[in-house]
Design a protein around this motif. Sequence first.
Motif, PDB file in Angstrom:
ATOM      1  N   VAL A   1      15.329  26.945  50.241  1.00 32.40           N
ATOM      2  CA  VAL A   1      16.646  26.523  50.718  1.00 32.40           C
ATOM      3  C   VAL A   1      17.391  25.845  49.570  1.00 32.40           C
ATOM      4  N   CYS A   2      18.534  26.415  49.191  1.00 33.67           N
ATOM      5  CA  CYS A   2      19.302  25.918  48.048  1.00 33.67           C
ATOM      6  C   CYS A   2      20.724  25.505  48.443  1.00 33.67           C
ATOM      7  N   ILE A   3      21.028  25.513  49.724  1.00 33.47           N
ATOM      8  CA  ILE A   3      22.376  25.187  50.176  1.00 33.47           C
ATOM      9  C   ILE A   3      22.341  24.036  51.169  1.00 33.47           C
ATOM     10  N   ASP A   4      23.502  23.472  51.427  1.00 38.06           N
ATOM     11  CA  ASP A   4      23.688  22.511  52.501  1.00 38.06           C
ATOM     12  C   ASP A   4      24.066  23.329  53.738  1.00 38.06           C
ATOM     13  N   GLU A   5      23.191  23.394  54.680  1.00 39.19           N
ATOM     14  CA  GLU A   5      23.426  24.263  55.827  1.00 39.19           C
ATOM     15  C   GLU A   5      24.534  23.757  56.736  1.00 39.19           C
ATOM     16  N   SER A   6      25.007  22.517  56.527  1.00 39.08           N
ATOM     17  CA  SER A   6      26.117  22.005  57.324  1.00 39.08           C
ATOM     18  C   SER A   6      27.468  22.265  56.673  1.00 39.08           C
ATOM     19  N   ALA A   7      27.452  22.855  55.497  1.00 44.60           N
ATOM     20  CA  ALA A   7      28.688  23.122  54.754  1.00 44.60           C
ATOM     21  C   ALA A   7      29.058  24.593  54.840  1.00 44.60           C
ATOM     22  N   THR A   8      30.324  24.882  54.591  1.00 42.06           N
ATOM     23  CA  THR A   8      30.728  26.267  54.371  1.00 42.06           C
ATOM     24  C   THR A   8      30.965  26.457  52.883  1.00 42.06           C
ATOM     25  N   TYR A   9      30.847  27.679  52.426  1.00 36.96           N
ATOM     26  CA  TYR A   9      30.986  28.010  51.013  1.00 36.96           C
ATOM     27  C   TYR A   9      32.028  29.102  50.847  1.00 36.96           C
ATOM     28  N   GLU A  10      32.653  29.109  49.698  1.00 38.46           N
ATOM     29  CA  GLU A  10      33.655  30.132  49.408  1.00 38.46           C
ATOM     30  C   GLU A  10      33.225  30.899  48.161  1.00 38.46           C
ATOM     31  N   ALA A  11      33.173  32.191  48.265  1.00 42.16           N
ATOM     32  CA  ALA A  11      32.804  33.048  47.140  1.00 42.16           C
ATOM     33  C   ALA A  11      33.967  33.976  46.821  1.00 42.16           C
ATOM     34  N   THR A  12      34.376  34.003  45.567  1.00 43.84           N
ATOM     35  CA  THR A  12      35.396  34.943  45.122  1.00 43.84           C
ATOM     36  C   THR A  12      34.712  36.088  44.382  1.00 43.84           C
ATOM     37  N   MET A  13      34.799  37.258  44.953  1.00 39.48           N
ATOM     38  CA  MET A  13      34.204  38.442  44.363  1.00 39.48           C
ATOM     39  C   MET A  13      35.285  39.152  43.555  1.00 39.48           C
ATOM     40  N   VAL A  14      35.174  39.059  42.245  1.00 38.18           N
ATOM     41  CA  VAL A  14      36.145  39.683  41.355  1.00 38.18           C
ATOM     42  C   VAL A  14      35.696  41.111  41.084  1.00 38.18           C
ATOM     43  N   THR A  15      36.525  42.064  41.458  1.00 40.00           N
ATOM     44  CA  THR A  15      36.169  43.465  41.279  1.00 40.00           C
ATOM     45  C   THR A  15      37.190  44.153  40.379  1.00 40.00           C
ATOM     46  N   SER A  16      36.871  45.339  39.960  1.00 42.93           N
ATOM     47  CA  SER A  16      37.781  46.111  39.127  1.00 42.93           C
ATOM     48  C   SER A  16      39.024  46.544  39.890  1.00 42.93           C
ATOM     49  N   GLU A  17      39.032  46.366  41.210  1.00 43.98           N
ATOM     50  CA  GLU A  17      40.190  46.682  42.039  1.00 43.98           C
ATOM     51  C   GLU A  17      40.967  45.439  42.466  1.00 43.98           C
ATOM     52  N   GLY A  18      40.445  44.230  42.173  1.00 43.11           N
ATOM     53  CA  GLY A  18      41.087  42.986  42.585  1.00 43.11           C
ATOM     54  C   GLY A  18      40.074  42.012  43.165  1.00 43.11           C
ATOM     55  N   ASP A  19      40.558  40.831  43.569  1.00 45.64           N
ATOM     56  CA  ASP A  19      39.675  39.776  44.057  1.00 45.64           C
ATOM     57  C   ASP A  19      39.521  39.835  45.579  1.00 45.64           C
ATOM     58  N   ILE A  20      38.301  39.551  46.033  1.00 42.57           N
ATOM     59  CA  ILE A  20      38.010  39.424  47.453  1.00 42.57           C
ATOM     60  C   ILE A  20      37.397  38.042  47.661  1.00 42.57           C
ATOM     61  N   VAL A  21      38.045  37.205  48.472  1.00 45.13           N
ATOM     62  CA  VAL A  21      37.559  35.859  48.754  1.00 45.13           C
ATOM     63  C   VAL A  21      36.866  35.863  50.110  1.00 45.13           C
ATOM     64  N   ILE A  22      35.633  35.375  50.116  1.00 42.65           N
ATOM     65  CA  ILE A  22      34.809  35.392  51.325  1.00 42.65           C
ATOM     66  C   ILE A  22      34.397  33.968  51.669  1.00 42.65           C
ATOM     67  N   THR A  23      34.634  33.556  52.909  1.00 40.19           N
ATOM     68  CA  THR A  23      34.114  32.288  53.409  1.00 40.19           C
ATOM     69  C   THR A  23      32.745  32.541  54.003  1.00 40.19           C
ATOM     70  N   LEU A  24      31.731  31.869  53.448  1.00 42.90           N
ATOM     71  CA  LEU A  24      30.348  32.007  53.899  1.00 42.90           C
ATOM     72  C   LEU A  24      30.017  30.835  54.818  1.00 42.90           C
ATOM     73  N   ASP A  25      29.548  31.127  55.996  1.00 40.31           N
ATOM     74  CA  ASP A  25      29.290  30.097  57.004  1.00 40.31           C
ATOM     75  C   ASP A  25      27.832  30.122  57.435  1.00 40.31           C
ATOM     76  N   PRO A  26      27.024  29.136  57.001  1.00 40.02           N
ATOM     77  CA  PRO A  26      25.617  29.115  57.399  1.00 40.02           C
ATOM     78  C   PRO A  26      25.404  29.034  58.905  1.00 40.02           C
ATOM     79  N   ALA A  27      26.422  28.591  59.644  1.00 36.15           N
ATOM     80  CA  ALA A  27      26.277  28.540  61.095  1.00 36.15           C
ATOM     81  C   ALA A  27      26.044  29.926  61.676  1.00 36.15           C
ATOM     82  N   LEU A  28      26.516  30.952  60.980  1.00 37.53           N
ATOM     83  CA  LEU A  28      26.303  32.326  61.439  1.00 37.53           C
ATOM     84  C   LEU A  28      24.858  32.744  61.241  1.00 37.53           C
ATOM     85  N   ASP A  29      24.318  32.441  60.090  1.00 37.84           N
ATOM     86  CA  ASP A  29      22.920  32.747  59.765  1.00 37.84           C
ATOM     87  C   ASP A  29      22.571  32.024  58.462  1.00 37.84           C
TER      88      ASP A  29
END
Length: 261
Positions: free
Chosen positions: A97-125
């Motif tokens: 376990v390397c995260i705070d399971e009570s927090a949400t995280y934001e990941a920006t996936m930079v691709t050759s077509e543009g950026d995709i920002v994803i909100t990661l929510d440990p409450a889901l899994d």
Amino acid sequence: MDPIEDTGPGDRRTLVLIGSAVVAVLLVALAVFALTGDDGDDDDETVAAVDPDEPAATEAPADDEQAADDEEPADSGCPPEDGSGPQVLQFDAPPPVCIDESATYEATMVTSEGDIVITLDPALDPVSVNNFIFLARNNYYDGTTFHRVIESFVIQGGDPVGNPRGTGGPGYDFQGGPGPESGYELGSFAMANRGDPSSNGAQFFIITGPNGQALPPLYSPMGIVTEGLDVALAIQTVPTEGADQPVDDVIVEDVVITEVG
């Protein structure tokens, strides 16, 4: 970069990892198609259908206390949060376990077509979100591609090997949580597997249409695209060819993931 607390409501953390462009290949499938990949063995994964007063002086610690303070902390097995470690593609076991399971995280996936920002929510899994962040901080996804796309269904990535069938994995499987019984949302971010959450590994997909929204609850949810959904929708329309696949879902010209930050 360490996780940064958001000044807005809730506890949002940002994961920043810089990668290098290398070509690899990813997988998906419909309720009647097979979304395949391999995250730890040679079997295909199947998907049917982030982070001023000076204090009063205190008494110096005793020698043994000082010695304890000088000791380096035990290795937790977690990679640096800023992604400054080496790229690691294979592991002996699922991550600690390397995260705070009570927090949400934001990941920006930079691709050759543009950026995709994803909100990661440990409450889901929490297990699946922890796994994705662990791999990203190990630079696992640097230079990978969206190896397989199906319009109105999903775009799939996370395979570092470069095989159109998505046979690459981190060397382990893990048990993730179930998906939503009510169906997935447009822009949902989830684990790809061989049709069972116990076969989760490294590959993921983004729902890009109604056929993906109708998937059965076999794929562990991790979050949702909050910015750049248009980029994901554009990726699903790039030219593809059959490449001995059951559907024309293999991208002709690579869409590369260059950063996950």
